[in-house]
Design an enzyme around this catalytic site. Structure first.
Site, short mmCIF file in Angstrom:
data_model
loop_
_atom_site.label_atom_id
_atom_site.label_comp_id
_atom_site.label_asym_id
_atom_site.label_seq_id
_atom_site.Cartn_x
_atom_site.Cartn_y
_atom_site.Cartn_z
N LYS A 1 0.84 -1.20 0.00
CA LYS A 1 0.00 0.00 0.00
C LYS A 1 0.87 1.25 0.00
O LYS A 1 2.06 1.21 0.30
CB LYS A 1 -0.99 -0.04 1.16
CG LYS A 1 -2.10 -1.05 0.87
CD LYS A 1 -3.29 -0.97 1.78
CE LYS A 1 -4.36 -1.95 1.26
NZ LYS A 1 -5.38 -2.27 2.23
N ARG B 1 -3.13 -10.37 4.43
CA ARG B 1 -3.46 -10.39 2.99
C ARG B 1 -2.29 -9.76 2.24
O ARG B 1 -2.01 -8.58 2.45
CB ARG B 1 -4.75 -9.60 2.77
CG ARG B 1 -5.21 -9.49 1.32
CD ARG B 1 -6.45 -8.61 1.24
NE ARG B 1 -6.95 -8.49 -0.11
CZ ARG B 1 -6.48 -7.62 -1.00
NH1 ARG B 1 -5.50 -6.80 -0.69
NH2 ARG B 1 -7.01 -7.56 -2.22
N1 PMM Z 1 -7.44 -3.78 0.38
C1 PMM Z 1 -7.64 -3.87 -0.94
C2 PMM Z 1 -8.53 -4.83 -1.48
N2 PMM Z 1 -9.18 -5.68 -0.67
N3 PMM Z 1 -9.65 -6.49 1.48
C3 PMM Z 1 -9.49 -6.41 2.79
N4 PMM Z 1 -10.15 -7.26 3.62
N5 PMM Z 1 -8.66 -5.49 3.37
C4 PMM Z 1 -7.97 -4.58 2.63
O1 PMM Z 1 -7.26 -3.73 3.20
C5 PMM Z 1 -8.12 -4.63 1.21
C6 PMM Z 1 -9.00 -5.62 0.67
C7 PMM Z 1 -6.91 -2.95 -1.86
O2 PMM Z 1 -5.61 -3.40 -2.08
P1 PMM Z 1 -5.13 -4.10 -3.45
O3 PMM Z 1 -5.47 -3.13 -4.55
O4 PMM Z 1 -3.68 -4.27 -3.24
O5 PMM Z 1 -5.86 -5.38 -3.62
#
Ligand code: PMM
Length: 282
Positions: A211, A251
């Site tokens: 991020k 994640r």
């Molecule tokens: N961040 C993104 C997408 N999905 N899901 C959860 N549970 N928590 C998060 O912080 C989250 C998510 C956005 O990040 P990406 O674009 O790297 O997927």
């Protein structure tokens, strides 16, 4: 022995997640990447067909279904544990039917009013992330007097609502939503207080991977210049801190670096001195 923190690998089936700009993104490549995530240490694959990054525009529901369902069906058939990253109940429902196990709703049921009902009736675990609105909206508010206290209070409201419609508390996973209506300062304050989130009596998911606040730490002058390997090392460090705080899962985009970080924390935890020994030393 404490259960080791799980690795949730990110599989974004979105045009912007492929190096060719997405014009040729296809299911076979997404499935291959999902299998690679498992090979490199992921316990769960988080499949998403809609980007939630700042500035992203919502995709059409049918398009989201077209992106994720075939990929989920194939990965689930190969034995993968899948979460579906969606704010839409219909996408979640069809994903569960295709073999997904977990619903990951970054809006915690606020985007689609029928999402929590689906979680209750399907008995699928659901991630409730702290969310104050779509990131393309000027109304997405960033002001906090005490970010940790406010995020916890707002998460509690979402938890209460989920339980009120019949979601089993044991199926609730909470996530502080790093980067969602939060600046770098807010994100670091949340990470400094992970124990409080782990103490909410639900499984905790932490999603810091790659991020912007990580890029800003690595390359303050120009975050865009931060190297991917440095971002993944920083992410793995946050995974270790999350594991230390008792997180259920992290994640991440690069499972290998975070998996080893979590294994180290688990090995240390397994060798903690016995109370008798620490008592003897006191
Ligand atoms: N961040 C993104 C997408 N999905 N899901 C959860 N549970 N928590 C998060 O912080 C989250 C998510 C956005 O990040 P990406 O674009 O790297 O997927």
């Amino acid at each position: 022995m404490r259960e080791q923190t799980k690795i949730m690998g990110v599989l974004n089936v979105t045009p912007d997640s492929f190096s060719d700009g997405g014009r040729y993104f296809d299911h076979d490549r997404a499935i291959a990447h999902g299998l690679e995530l498992i090979d490199t240490g992921a316990d769960i694959i988080d499949v998403g067909g809609e980007s939630t990054r700042p500035g992203s525009v919502r995709v059409d529901e049918d398009e989201e279904l077209r992106r994720v369902v075939p990929v989920i069906r194939e990965l689930a058939a190969a034995g993968a544990v899948i979460s579906v990253d969606t704010m839409r109940a219909r996408v979640a429902r069809e994903s569960l039917a295709a073999g997904a196990h977990i619903i990951n709703d970054v809006s915690a049921g606020q985007s689609d009013p029928t999402m929590l009902d689906l979680a209750a009736e399907s008995a699928a675990p659901i991630v409730l992330m702290h969310w104050r609105g779509y990131l393309d909206q000027a109304s997405a508010t960033f002001h906090y007097d005490d970010v940790v206290a406010e995020v916890i209070t707002e998460l509690r409201t979402r938890i209460d609502e989920a339980i009120a419609v019949g979601v089993d508390p044991a199926n609730i996973i909470v996530d502080p939503g790093l980067g969602f209506s939060k600046n770098a300062e807010h994100n670091w304050q949340i990470l400094a207080a992970l124990d409080e989130f782990a103490g909410l009596d639900h499984r905790l998911l932490v999603a810091a991977s790659r991020k912007r606040f990580i890029s800003s730490l690595i390359s303050p002058e120009d975050p865009k210049l931060a190297e991917q390997t440095a971002k993944d090392q920083a992410t793995a460090t946050i995974s270790a801190l999350s594991a230390q705080a008792g997180a259920w899962a992290v994640r991440v985009h690069d499972p290998a670096t975070s998996a080893i970080a979590c294994r180290v924390v688990s090995a240390v935890a397994d060798h903690a001195p016995s109370p008798a020994r620490t008592g003897a030393q006191a």
